[in-house]
Design a protein around this motif. Structure first.
Motif, PDB file in Angstrom:
ATOM      1  N   UNK A  22       0.795  -1.215   0.000  1.00  0.00           N
ATOM      2  CA  UNK A  22       0.000   0.000   0.000  1.00  0.00           C
ATOM      3  C   UNK A  22       0.833   1.272   0.000  1.00  0.00           C
ATOM      4  N   UNK A  23       0.182   2.357  -0.398  1.00  0.00           N
ATOM      5  CA  UNK A  23       0.794   3.688  -0.450  1.00  0.00           C
ATOM      6  C   UNK A  23       0.122   4.557   0.598  1.00  0.00           C
ATOM      7  N   UNK A  24       0.916   5.178   1.464  1.00  0.00           N
ATOM      8  CA  UNK A  24       0.393   6.020   2.547  1.00  0.00           C
ATOM      9  C   UNK A  24       0.781   7.470   2.311  1.00  0.00           C
ATOM     10  N   UNK A  25      -0.203   8.357   2.330  1.00  0.00           N
ATOM     11  CA  UNK A  25       0.035   9.801   2.218  1.00  0.00           C
ATOM     12  C   UNK A  25      -0.219  10.422   3.587  1.00  0.00           C
ATOM     13  N   UNK A  26       0.757  11.143   4.116  1.00  0.00           N
ATOM     14  CA  UNK A  26       0.595  11.843   5.387  1.00  0.00           C
ATOM     15  C   UNK A  26       0.026  13.223   5.092  1.00  0.00           C
ATOM     16  N   UNK A  44      -1.368  11.623  -7.076  1.00  0.00           N
ATOM     17  CA  UNK A  44      -0.239  10.857  -7.601  1.00  0.00           C
ATOM     18  C   UNK A  44      -0.174   9.478  -6.957  1.00  0.00           C
ATOM     19  N   UNK A  45      -0.493   9.430  -5.661  1.00  0.00           N
ATOM     20  CA  UNK A  45      -0.480   8.150  -4.969  1.00  0.00           C
ATOM     21  C   UNK A  45      -1.471   7.163  -5.544  1.00  0.00           C
ATOM     22  N   UNK A  46      -2.584   7.678  -6.052  1.00  0.00           N
ATOM     23  CA  UNK A  46      -3.587   6.816  -6.670  1.00  0.00           C
ATOM     24  C   UNK A  46      -2.997   6.084  -7.874  1.00  0.00           C
ATOM     25  N   UNK A  47      -2.185   6.797  -8.664  1.00  0.00           N
ATOM     26  CA  UNK A  47      -1.546   6.173  -9.830  1.00  0.00           C
ATOM     27  C   UNK A  47      -0.559   5.097  -9.401  1.00  0.00           C
ATOM     28  N   UNK A 112       5.624   5.618   1.700  1.00  0.00           N
ATOM     29  CA  UNK A 112       5.079   6.702   2.520  1.00  0.00           C
ATOM     30  C   UNK A 112       5.535   8.022   1.911  1.00  0.00           C
ATOM     31  N   UNK A 113       4.585   8.918   1.643  1.00  0.00           N
ATOM     32  CA  UNK A 113       4.890  10.186   0.987  1.00  0.00           C
ATOM     33  C   UNK A 113       4.447  11.361   1.858  1.00  0.00           C
ATOM     34  N   UNK A 114       5.277  12.399   1.872  1.00  0.00           N
ATOM     35  CA  UNK A 114       5.015  13.632   2.597  1.00  0.00           C
ATOM     36  C   UNK A 114       5.176  14.809   1.646  1.00  0.00           C
ATOM     37  N   UNK A 115       4.523  15.931   1.941  1.00  0.00           N
ATOM     38  CA  UNK A 115       4.773  17.156   1.198  1.00  0.00           C
ATOM     39  C   UNK A 115       6.135  17.713   1.570  1.00  0.00           C
ATOM     40  N   UNK A 116       6.849  18.271   0.597  1.00  0.00           N
ATOM     41  CA  UNK A 116       8.171  18.857   0.858  1.00  0.00           C
ATOM     42  C   UNK A 116       7.999  20.285   1.375  1.00  0.00           C
ATOM     43  N   UNK A 117       7.250  20.411   2.469  1.00  0.00           N
ATOM     44  CA  UNK A 117       7.063  21.681   3.158  1.00  0.00           C
ATOM     45  C   UNK A 117       7.983  21.700   4.377  1.00  0.00           C
TER      46      UNK A 117
END
Length: 380
Positions: A22-26, A44-47, A112-117
């Motif tokens: 699975x792909x996790x977006x924080x 993007x995670x959906x793709x 696991x993906x995060x915004x680059x903020x």
């Protein structure tokens, strides 16, 4: 060791990561409002999840943020983990990272993906130090290899922006990355979409958290290129800092903001907060003026997602025209004031203040190059 000996060495076998799927977006939020980059990453995670035949998950942390869990479903998440507690109202590294670490341990996402903020970079870095894995920072391209490898291909600028480096994490899970805002596109919000929302507990009590938030001071008047709908950007072709005054007048007339290329920033003509490109902001405005900008890849990678690009350059062979929907070849010191005056006249037509120029750009061969770049604004 000889070459023959090295060739005889057995290949290192890949660990068994079959438990990680699975792909996790924080999801990043402040005061109950999600950052746009979170919904962009869900898109993007959906793709990525589709290519892996895996679920798309989201994590929402805060206080009174249940509505964001619903929004995450509407923006594409199949499953949302929701952690609400008073001590999570304001972002602090330790309590937020502990929630993430616990969820990663239990849910076992492979990506696991995060915004680059500022917040996303801090949180992702803190989590990576506690996990046997790596972190690719500030990515601008994401893809995955299909099963059986299921590797995340996280790409970012490298070697002084002269090339893109694709970074792999072959031996560890989860694979983690931060991604720039404005690079990816959110899916259309679907309020009818259904998903699973799972409540999870916070892992730290207030008295266990060393850092205390005494106050939160908002910086007012700060330029926000990433959320701007209209950007008027200038480059080396402006010849000096004074020309940015003309661009500011055009931006004011359009209700937009001023941007710049790296060359203009490096020359000291304008501050770094205006920079668009690989080492600046990645933007997705409705209308983007590229004035005196040659169109090097370092700049175009940051603005290529604009809905409409208008290029003004005296060099008809400038690469920027390959990205432009509308191009004007000529002297910017004559063209920009002419556009500004035309916009001001149209916006005050019949003594009424009208909305900013229509960025759909009419197809009308009878118009001059300048007028065609303005669009139509009709009185009501």
């Amino acid at each position: 060791m000889s070459n023959e000996q090295s060739l005889d060495q057995p290949e290192v076998s890949m660990p068994d990561w079959s438990a990680y799927r699975g792909v996790l977006i924080v999801v990043e939020q402040r005061d109950g409002a999600a950052k746009k980059v979170s919904w962009q990453l869900l898109g993007e995670g959906k793709k990525l999840a589709a290519k892996l035949d895996a679920p798309l998950m989201a994590l929402v942390i805060g206080e009174d943020v249940a509505h964001l869990a619903d929004e995450a479903v509407h923006y594409g998440a199949d499953k949302v983990y929701l952690c609400e507690a008073p001590e999570l109202r304001t972002y602090r590294t330790r309590p937020y990272s502990r929630v993430c670490l616990k969820l990663i341990e239990e849910a076992k996402p492979e990506i696991v993906l995060f915004g680059a903020t500022a917040t996303g970079r801090d949180l992702a870095g803190a989590i990576a130090t506690h996990l046997p894995t790596g972190l690719t920072a500030d990515t601008t391209q994401l893809d995955v290899e299909p099963p059986p490898s299921r590797l995340l291909l996280a790409s970012r600028p490298a070697f002084s922006e002269k090339m893109m480096a694709t970074i792999l994490c072959k031996q560890y899970r989860p694979q983690m990355a931060t991604a720039r805002a404005g690079v990816f596109q959110a899916l259309p919000k679907d309020a009818t979409r259904q998903g699973e929302i799972i409540a999870i507990s916070a892992t730290m009590r207030e008295e266990e958290i060393a850092a205390q938030v005494l106050d939160f001071l908002r910086e007012t008047g700060k330029l926000n290129l990433e959320d701007a709908e209209i950007i008027v950007a200038g480059g080396r072709g402006l010849g000096g800092p004074d020309a940015f005054g003309l661009l500011a007048e055009l931006a004011d007339a359009l209700g937009g903001v001023v941007g710049a290329s790296r060359a203009a920033v490096d020359a000291g003509w304008i501050g770094h907060e205006h920079q668009v490109g690989q080492t600046g902001a990645t933007v997705r405005p409705k209308l983007y003026f590229a004035i005196g900008i040659s169109g090097a890849v370092q700049h175009t990678v940051g603005m290529s997602h604009a809905d409409v690009v208008v290029a003004i350059n005296k060099d008809e062979k400038a690469p920027i025209f390959q990205f432009a929907h509308y191009g004007i070849v000529g002297d910017m010191f004559k063209i920009v004031p002419a556009i500004t005056n035309e916009i001001k006249q149209r916006r005050t037509l019949f003594g009424k203040q009208l909305a900013a120029a229509d960025t759909s750009m009419p197809q009308d061969d009878s118009k001059t190059g300048v007028s065609a770049a303005l669009g139509r604004s009709e009185a009501k």
